[in-house]
Motif scaffolding. Sequence first.
Motif, short mmCIF file in Angstrom:
data_model
loop_
_atom_site.label_atom_id
_atom_site.label_comp_id
_atom_site.label_asym_id
_atom_site.label_seq_id
_atom_site.Cartn_x
_atom_site.Cartn_y
_atom_site.Cartn_z
N VAL A 138 80.08 7.45 -49.05
CA VAL A 138 79.98 7.07 -47.64
C VAL A 138 79.99 8.30 -46.73
O VAL A 138 79.25 8.36 -45.74
CB VAL A 138 81.12 6.10 -47.28
N PHE A 139 80.79 9.29 -47.06
CA PHE A 139 80.78 10.53 -46.29
C PHE A 139 79.40 11.19 -46.36
O PHE A 139 78.90 11.72 -45.36
CB PHE A 139 81.84 11.51 -46.80
N ALA A 140 78.78 11.16 -47.54
CA ALA A 140 77.43 11.72 -47.69
C ALA A 140 76.45 10.95 -46.81
O ALA A 140 75.57 11.55 -46.17
CB ALA A 140 77.00 11.67 -49.15
N VAL A 141 76.60 9.63 -46.75
CA VAL A 141 75.74 8.81 -45.89
C VAL A 141 75.89 9.20 -44.43
O VAL A 141 74.90 9.36 -43.70
CB VAL A 141 76.06 7.31 -46.09
N VAL A 142 77.13 9.40 -44.00
CA VAL A 142 77.38 9.78 -42.60
C VAL A 142 76.78 11.14 -42.29
O VAL A 142 76.19 11.35 -41.22
CB VAL A 142 78.90 9.77 -42.32
N VAL A 143 76.92 12.08 -43.23
CA VAL A 143 76.36 13.42 -43.01
C VAL A 143 74.84 13.36 -42.92
O VAL A 143 74.22 14.01 -42.08
CB VAL A 143 76.80 14.36 -44.16
N ILE A 144 74.20 12.57 -43.77
CA ILE A 144 72.74 12.44 -43.74
C ILE A 144 72.30 11.80 -42.42
O ILE A 144 71.33 12.25 -41.79
CB ILE A 144 72.24 11.60 -44.93
N GLY A 145 72.99 10.75 -42.01
CA GLY A 145 72.63 10.08 -40.76
C GLY A 145 72.93 10.90 -39.54
O GLY A 145 72.25 10.79 -38.51
N GLY A 146 73.95 11.76 -39.62
CA GLY A 146 74.37 12.56 -38.47
C GLY A 146 75.78 12.19 -38.07
O GLY A 146 76.02 11.04 -37.68
N MET A 147 76.72 13.11 -38.17
CA MET A 147 78.10 12.82 -37.85
C MET A 147 78.22 12.30 -36.42
O MET A 147 77.77 12.93 -35.48
CB MET A 147 78.96 14.08 -38.01
N GLY A 148 78.80 11.12 -36.28
CA GLY A 148 78.99 10.54 -34.96
C GLY A 148 77.85 9.66 -34.50
O GLY A 148 77.97 9.00 -33.47
N SER A 149 76.72 9.62 -35.24
CA SER A 149 75.59 8.78 -34.85
C SER A 149 75.77 7.38 -35.43
O SER A 149 75.73 7.20 -36.65
CB SER A 149 74.27 9.38 -35.36
N ILE A 150 75.98 6.41 -34.56
CA ILE A 150 76.25 5.05 -35.01
C ILE A 150 75.01 4.41 -35.61
O ILE A 150 75.03 3.88 -36.73
CB ILE A 150 76.81 4.22 -33.84
N MET A 151 73.89 4.46 -34.89
CA MET A 151 72.67 3.89 -35.43
C MET A 151 72.22 4.65 -36.68
O MET A 151 71.71 4.05 -37.64
CB MET A 151 71.56 3.91 -34.37
N GLY A 152 72.42 5.96 -36.70
CA GLY A 152 72.07 6.75 -37.88
C GLY A 152 72.84 6.31 -39.10
O GLY A 152 72.30 6.22 -40.21
#
Length: 294
Positions: free
Chosen positions: A233-247
Amino acid sequence: MEIFGIPHQAFMGQILLGLVNGAFYAMLSLGLAVIFGLLGVVNFAHGTLYMLGAFAAWIMLDQFGVNYWVSLVVAPLLVGALGVVIERLFLRHLYKLDPLYGLLLTFGLTLILEGVFREIYGASGQNYPVPDLLQGSTDLGFMFLPNYRAWVVFASLAVCFGTWYLIERTRLGAYLRAGTENSALVQTFGVNVPMMVMLTYGAGAALAALAGVLAAPIIQVSPLMGSNLIIVVFAVVVIGGMGSIMGSILTGLALGVVEGMTRVFYPEASNIVVFVIMVLVLMVRPAGLFGKEA
């Protein structure tokens, strides 16, 4: 009938499995994105809050006969209340410090809570039954769709996009964003910023717990269920952009499907494909796909 040389039932089944996993990735990464984006806290305890939600549902059913539908509401409220306690006792002292301190604190809380639950319940998992209303499957003609898995995808998407709308398109969300950027200015308008921050962390914890309740009938409820998932899940957040909700939402869903397809075409890489994508994305766009460059 085959798709890329694979029986279509197996192909569609993996897409469904990927969507289900992606739904959990999206919900958990959403909670992480909300907490980091609004509070600046790297919440390593998020996987443990997910585990606590599943255990709350299992304990309520096993000890008190509380059904799934009630647990779907009560468990997130209980874990959200625990999140409020954690924020008030520990995290509020760290907001002006480097995010590393929040990471270390929440990592310590994770080790403590996992240790307590392993001591009480052991490492083996507990079974949580699928609710009667969602048992069985629906014949779509090309495959049988398990009703519960369809419910998980629908409920997760509804919660994720509802949360995005609340934060990005409502006055409350505007207060939240403004309060974390310039709390003194927002307080001059009569907004209780510390209360708002406290409830934001509690809401993020409740999101993780809700994902845990949804996951309970699919996987065994165990003390390690959160730690087995949180790194991905941390990897997912990093790929989407830290702090980006839609990402976080879009990336979680997409990577779940990619992971499912990898199990079909190259099973040996299914456990690392998310991290390979993370490395490639960071080489090209260090802020993530939807993140803002500093």
